[in-house]
Design an enzyme around this catalytic site. Structure first.
Site, short mmCIF file in Angstrom:
data_model
loop_
_atom_site.label_atom_id
_atom_site.label_comp_id
_atom_site.label_asym_id
_atom_site.label_seq_id
_atom_site.Cartn_x
_atom_site.Cartn_y
_atom_site.Cartn_z
N GLU B 187 -52.08 49.27 -1.24
CA GLU B 187 -51.09 49.37 -2.31
C GLU B 187 -50.95 50.76 -2.90
O GLU B 187 -49.85 51.26 -3.11
CB GLU B 187 -51.41 48.38 -3.45
CG GLU B 187 -51.02 46.94 -3.17
CD GLU B 187 -52.10 46.19 -2.40
OE1 GLU B 187 -53.20 46.75 -2.19
OE2 GLU B 187 -51.85 45.03 -2.02
N HIS B 256 -55.07 36.02 -9.64
CA HIS B 256 -53.70 35.92 -9.11
C HIS B 256 -52.73 35.35 -10.15
O HIS B 256 -51.63 34.95 -9.79
CB HIS B 256 -53.67 35.03 -7.87
CG HIS B 256 -54.15 35.71 -6.63
ND1 HIS B 256 -55.41 36.20 -6.50
CD2 HIS B 256 -53.52 35.99 -5.45
CE1 HIS B 256 -55.55 36.74 -5.28
NE2 HIS B 256 -54.42 36.64 -4.64
#
Lengths: 336, 451
Positions: B187, B256
């Site tokens: 990322e 998450h």
């Protein structure tokens, strides 16, 4: 210092091939950077430059040698030790120094400072204060070159301190995967702030750090501008030909502290003195020019020219007004 | 002309220090760059380098002298041909006094555009068709990829896999691998790369598999994307979209399930969009891709499969920065965004059965916030309830309530009430997860507190 085996893409990068004219150009540029930085240090001492100020003194041959192999449109990005890169890229010393003093006439109207300066015109993409962040951004500049189908190259400078950041290796992987025209220039000035490279990197040959990704590594003496340029010629040609990235480690040395406030306890004065006395990149070019038969007077004339440019920049940086208070609210977003 | 060498400062806060050592003596020839002295404070030492060449004249402050004030002349440098009697003709340049901003209790000066502006009615786009939010996002990207060669989509599994949540389905086939680019799981690297490309004028759409993973890259989003325009004095801009599912999904646990609206909403230099319906998703994503600024586009996984009517007009686009009144009402204003819009509308329907008419505002954009639409509504209803899935502390509800207090305090008949996710990391167990997320009952209870 740290080449364990014979480095090199083609092995020819230590050739001495500069013409007298080129070497004079290199001399002028290097002296310009040194005098500019000394003056910056002085203005800092006078309280005219605030905050962080990282000087490039000692490393001049690196950026000057590399810049000589670049062409219009090639993109450049670096860390916070960025004044040398900007001057070499052709940015106006007045605008650079006025940014250091935080004035209206600075490249960012005083809103960026020493560490955050940019020039669209000269394709200089900063000036970044987060160690290693410019490496990911740098492969993005190379990505854009490739996306647009140009043969432009992106030069991404970072130090041996940044070479321990994870995103540097993420960037190696992406650059190699996409065969990006990115020249990684690892300026190894041997100290990340006060931590020597030996105490920070288990890798003993930083120029080989791209090997797992198949990135060719090169190693060059950064106190020798002719060698740097020759290495850059080879590396830039590789990138420009679409063969992917190159990692060029440049062995260099910073004479001054990490920033202006530096305890100077992590290295011996004798180490600095020794390098300054025996390996200085400007003295070296000077000797080479004299050996070529260039007159002392001609060098002196260049010195005087540089002095005038730097004095003018310093004066501009002190007389340019502070930014108008309305600048506080501009350039946050593009207003559409 | 002789020049004075002044006592330098090691830092802007240093007022005085010690002249520790003279390394050169009077009569020595000096060239620029020579280290002539060392100074010290309790924290650091610094070398004093000559800036000009000449001969060191008189040393005015001997070594070992403590408490030497910054900018005191410590030596004299003589130019060629001068002797030590020469003194500078002019006083040394005094350090500039930085202008100090006057402290003020109120806003010093409102940023341009921050003041509420008069609302304009939303354009009627005519015929609609029911599509899912997923299709709306895909259609928006396809339309903008077709419209502008500089737009490309990059992220994990966006190409061959067709999107981790199938949002980019078909785009690789339609636009090819130059424009739809799979990345490794990296990322920080690919976000930095996309931002670098955007700084040159390309228009990347960065898909994060979830916004949780964007935390790996949040330095690049904030320090590089959001701040470069300002730091470059307006020379460079960063036209980029960071998009992906935000907030809680279902049973995926703490790492998450998190709402980033407040995180990114805090940052000047970013725009932050949070669509609810398919029309929101399509119209706002097209606007985000065309926007010349970095836009964080917060989607919601649970909404991906939900169907909504969406205008079929090929030019359909929605303005960033404009909220939508989803349901009109006179008794209370409910301000919310993303998936909670649907929950708030359900609550409003139940409240209507009890005789309470709630006005439901879908913010659509978090930053810049459409304060005007909220304030106009509160002036009508005199009551405010905010609803969000994220945590309450320093959340969007806190900001909305403060805006109302600043702009419509006298209209309020009751203190604003916040409905927010429980102030805990998201638990995994089904029953606990349910307890952590706002539902219609929470909203109804909150409304009942103020009406």
């Amino acid at each position: 210092m740290s080449n364990e085996t014979d480095p090199g893409l083609g092995g020819g990068h230590n050739s001495r091939a500069m013409t007298e004219a080129d070497l004079k150009h290199a001399y002028y540029q290097m002296v310009l950077i040194r005098r500019f930085e000394e003056r910056s240090g002085q203005l800092y001492g006078m309280g005219l430059i605030g905050g962080f100020c990282h000087l490039y003194i000692g490393q001049e041959a690196v950026v000057v040698g590399i810049q000589m192999e670049l062409k219009q449109g090639d993109k450049i990005i670096t860390s916070y030790r960025d004044h040398g890169q900007m001057l070499a890229a052709g940015m106006d010393p007045r605008g650079v120094m006025a940014e250091l003093t935080g004035r209206e006439g600075g490249y960012s109207h005083g809103k960026g400072g020493s560490m955050h300066m940019f020039s669209s015109e000269k394709h200089f993409y900063g000036g970044h204060g987060i160690v290693g962040a410019q490496v990911s951004l740098g492969i993005g500049l190379a990505f854009a070159n490739k996306y647009r189908g140009t043969d432009e190259v992106s030069v991404t400078y970072y130090g041996e301190g940044a070479s321990n950041q994870g995103q540097v290796y993420e960037s190696f992987n992406l650059a190699a995967l996409h065969r990006l025209p990115c020249l990684f220039v690892l300026e190894n000035n041997r100290y990340g702030m006060g931590t020597s490279v030996e105490r920070a990197s288990a890798s003993k040959a930083l120029w080989r750090n791209g090997e797992p990704w198949g990135i060719p590594g090169m190693y060059v003496d950064g106190m020798d501008v002719q060698a740097v340029r020759a290495a850059a010629a080879e590396a830039v040609a590789h990138c420009r030909a679409g063969k992917g990235p190159v990692l060029l480690e440049v062995d260099t040395y910073r004479y001054r502290g990490h920033s202006m406030s530096d305890p100077a306890k992590y290295r011996q004065r004798s180490e600095v003195d020794e390098i300054r006395k025996n390996q200085d990149p400007i003295d070296r070019v000077r000797r080479e020019l004299l050996a070529m038969g260039v007159e002392e007077n001609e060098l002196k004339a260049m010195d005087e020219q540089v002095k005038a440019v730097v004095t003018d920049a310093a004066s501009f940086a002190q007389t340019s007004p502070e930014p108008d208070p309305s600048e506080l609210w501009t350039d946050i977003l593009v207003e559409s | 002309m002789a020049t004075e060498i002044l006592m330098p400062a090691l830092s802007p806060t240093m007022k005085e220090g010690k002249v520790a050592r003279w390394l050169r003596k009077p009569g020595d020839a000096i060239t620029a760059g020579d280290v002539i002295a060392e100074i010290e404070t309790d924290k650091a030492t610094m070398e004093v380098e000559a800036v000009d060449e000449g001969t060191l004249g008189q040393i005015l402050v001997p070594e070992g002298t403590e408490n030497v004030a910054v900018n005191t002349p410590i030596a004299v440098l003589l130019a060629e041909g001068e002797d030590s009697s020469a003194m500078p003709a002019a006083a040394p340049t005094a350090a500039a006094e930085p202008a100090v901003a006057q402290p003020s209790c109120g806003p010093v000066a409102a940023p341009p555009g921050a003041a509420p502006v008069a609302p304009q009615p939303e354009k009627d786009w005519g015929e609609t068709q029911e599509i899912t939010v997923r299709e709306a996002l895909r259609d928006a990207m396809a339309a903008e990829l077709a419209r502008d060669e500089d737009v490309f989509l990059i992220g994990e599994e966006v190409a061959q896999y067709q999107g981790a949540y199938k949002v980019s389905q078909g785009l690789l086939d339609q636009f090819g691998e130059k424009r739809v680019i799979d990345t490794p799981i990296t990322e920080q690297g690919f976000t930095g790369m996309a931002i670098g490309a955007a700084l040159t004028g390309l228009r990347p759409i960065v898909e994060f598999m979830t916004m949780n993973f964007a935390m790996q890259a949040i330095d690049q989003i904030i320090n590089s994307a959001a701040k470069t325009r300002y730091m470059s004095g307006g020379q460079m801009s960063c036209p980029i979209v960071f998009r992906g599912p935000n907030g809680a999904a279902a049973r995926v646990g703490a790492q998450h399930s998190q709402c980033y609206a407040s995180w990114y909403g805090h940052v000047p230099g970013l725009k932050v969009v949070a669509p609810w319906s398919a029309a929101d998703a399509k119209g706002l994503l097209r606007a985000a891709i065309r926007d010349p600024n970095p836009v964080v586009f917060l989607e919601n996984e649970i909404l991906y499969g939900q169907r909504f009517p969406c205008p079929v007009d090929e030019d359909f686009i929605l303005p960033i920065g404009k909220a939508k009144v989803e349901r009109e009402g006179r008794d209370v204003t409910i301000v919310t965004f993303s998936i909670m819009v649907g929950v708030a509308l359900e609550a409003a329907a139940k409240l209507a059965e009890q005789g309470i008419e709630a006005e439901v505002i879908n913010l659509r954009t978090i930053r810049p916030l459409d304060t005007q639409t909220v304030v106009d509504s509160v002036k009508k209803t005199s009551r405010l309830v905010t609803v969000e899935e994220g945590w309450p502390f320093a959340g969007i509800g806190a900001e909305v309530a403060m805006q109302v207090i600043e702009h419509a305090f006298d209209y309020l008949d009751a203190p604003p009430v916040r409905v927010a996710g429980a102030d805990v990391p998201m638990p995994f167990a089904a029953n606990l997860e349910k307890l952590a997320l706002p539902n219609t009952d929470w909203i109804i209870n909150a409304v009942r507190q103020v009406v």
